[in-house]
Design an enzyme around this catalytic site. Structure first.
Site, PDB file in Angstrom:
ATOM      1  N   GLU A 112      30.378  -8.815  46.907  1.00  0.00           N
ATOM      2  CA  GLU A 112      31.738  -9.242  46.594  1.00  0.00           C
ATOM      3  C   GLU A 112      32.125 -10.462  47.406  1.00  0.00           C
ATOM      4  OE1 GLU A 112      36.021  -9.695  46.527  1.00  0.00           O
ATOM      5  OE2 GLU A 112      34.801  -9.327  48.306  1.00  0.00           O
ATOM      6  N   ASP A 133      29.755  -4.663  51.172  1.00  0.00           N
ATOM      7  CA  ASP A 133      29.419  -5.824  52.003  1.00  0.00           C
ATOM      8  C   ASP A 133      30.656  -6.283  52.763  1.00  0.00           C
ATOM      9  OD1 ASP A 133      30.524  -6.742  49.504  1.00  0.00           O
ATOM     10  OD2 ASP A 133      29.775  -8.767  49.906  1.00  0.00           O
TER      11      ASP A 133
END
Ligand code: BES
Ligand code: MN
Ligand code: MN
Length: 453
Positions: free
Chosen positions: A152, A88
């Site tokens: 994250e 991400d």
């Protein structure tokens, strides 16, 4: 030249093309409109790892941004290396400041520009390509496990649930995390600590609705007034944070650590001029820059919302205002404890005419990493071979939420990134130096080989 180096050289342009394909997927995890893209990125990583000969590949927690889990071929009697990273990325805005569009990766002057180039797609992909480069003929030097998540940048919620549900899965002899940076060009580093994070929205309400500032100005409370008073009380101009108890858990860096930091090449004026690009540095002046960015907590205001901010003028007394704020935490502070301290301080410092509420978004605990275990010597050797210089121990002011939990399983967690300090992660024109990407593949490849010897 070793087999590994030759392979990276001959396959290098394919590796770069593949990375570009990965970077074209706008997997922004904090933005719900990109949920489909996050899934696509997870599937892309899964297909890569399947294609590279991992017999077991799966998507976990697939009700949200899936976690990619993969196991390399079984190598009996050899240690297990767990590779952690994230697919991400942060939102790309402000878009108009990008020289080329964030999700259309291009190379200029030896740098590959795209959102996620260094944080963390380029770096996790270097580790994947390292695996490919040492897995020729389907016989990797060690047992490799991949744990590549998609949250994250938004707190790793699904990953924490997975770790507590299946603690056995992540048992390993070493964990390799490539999501940090060199100390300086040609100066690879291994982090001995990361800061934590406590991110919150503070809302004040001062009346039921907005009011005409002519009819009521002079008597009615103003929400922005209340909010700026509160915020200005939370931190003194000298940089001290006025949250009772906040500093009591702070563990100062050891003498040895401080001495090590003194030996790092550092020029404060250059740092101010070239990295911070501001008029002056702020904060607690009696502490060094390293202490202030690595070993002390911070309080930052990220944005203030509410009232009137549109075109033209509107004479109104706003009834509500919200600030997005966060604290960086340091060893041995705990996110949960700091949340309580912040609520208490906000209640005590807000003007009495305001109602205040605090909503916590996400966060991370800080971590200290003991780098004496054998795998740290092996990563040092790998950097020596590839870069001509071993690693320097440093800390970082950034956070990686899952790192404390990974460490608790007993395996050494090696924070060994190949980014450079000027990569502009989270900012416009993020990049990875193409050369660093290739060095990363070679370093991680050598590391896997050394682990297997
Ligand atoms: N990779 C970074 C953290 C980082 C960068 C650590 C450079 C050390 C050196 C990570 O992706 C990150 O940005 N983390 C967030 C935390 C999260 C909870 C939003 C951060 O630090 O703001
Ligand atoms: Mn990252
Ligand atoms: Mn990040």
């Amino acid at each position: 030249m070793s087999n590994l180096d030759t392979f990276v050289l001959t396959e290098g342009s394919r590796f770069l093309d593949e990375l570009k394909a990965f970077l074209r997927i706008p997997s922004v995890s904090t933005d719900p409109t990109h949920a489909g893209d996050c899934r696509r990125a997870a599937e892309w990583v899964r297909d890569q790892l399947k294609h590279l000969g991992c017999p077991k590949v799966e998507l976990l927690a697939s009700e949200t941004h899936p976690i990619v889990w993969a196991e390399g071929p079984e190598v009996p009697g050899k240690p297990t290396v767990l590779i952690y990273g994230h697919y991400d990325v942060q939102p790309p805005d402000p878009l108009n400041e990008w020289v080329s569009p964030p999700f259309e990766p291009v190379v200029r002057d030896g740098n590959l520009y795209a959102r996620g180039a260094t944080d963390d797609k380029g770096q996790v992909f270097a580790a994947i390509k390292a695996f490919e480069s040492v897995n020729r003929g389907g016989r990797p030097p060690v047992n490799v496990r991949f744990l590549i998540e998609g949250q994250e940048e938004s707190g790793s919620t699904a990953l924490f649930q997975f770790l507590s549900r299946e603690p056995q899965r992540t048992v390993a002899d070493a964990v390799l995390v490539s999501d940090t940076a060199y100390y300086a060009p040609k100066w690879p580093s291994v982090e001995t600590g990361l800061r934590g994070l406590c991110y919150a929205e503070i809302t004040v309400r001062t009346s039921k609705t907005d009011l005409h500032s002519g009819l009521y100005g002079g008597v009615a409370p103003n929400a922005h007034d209340a909010l700026v008073q509160l915020l200005s009380r939370l931190k003194s101009p000298d940089g001290k944070i006025n949250i009772p108890g906040l500093y009591s858990a702070v563990r100062p860096p050891s003498q040895a650590e401080r001495e090590g930091w003194k030996k790092l090449p550092f020029n404060e004026r250059k740092f101010l001029r070239e990295e911070v690009q501001a008029k002056a540095l702020t904060g607690l002046k009696k502490f060094s820059i390293f202490e202030r960015t690595w070993a002390l907590p911070t309080f930052e205001i990220h944005g203030i919302m509410g009232g009137f901010t549109g075109e033209g003028a509107k004479t109104v007394i706003p009834a509500a205002a919200t600030a997005k704020v966060s604290l960086r935490l340091v060893p041995n502070q705990k996110e949960k404890a700091v949340q309580k301290q912040l609520i208490r301080a906000v209640k005590a410092l807000a003007p009495k005419f305001a109602d205040v509420s605090v909503r916590f978004l996400h966060g991370a605990d800080p971590v200290i990493v003991d780098i004496t275990a054998k795998p740290f010597q092996l990563i040092d050797r790998a950097f020596k071979e590839v870069e001509g210089r071993g690693v320097v121990p440093t800390r970082s002011g950034g956070s990686i939420p899952v790192v404390p939990a990974l460490g608790q399983k007993g395996a050494p967690v090696i924070l060994a990134g190949v980014g450079l300090p000027d990569d502009r992660l989270h900012a416009p024109n993020e990049k990875i130096a193409v050369d660093q990407f290739y060095k990363g593949i070679r370093v991680f490849g050598r590391f896997l080989q050394f682990m297997g010897q």
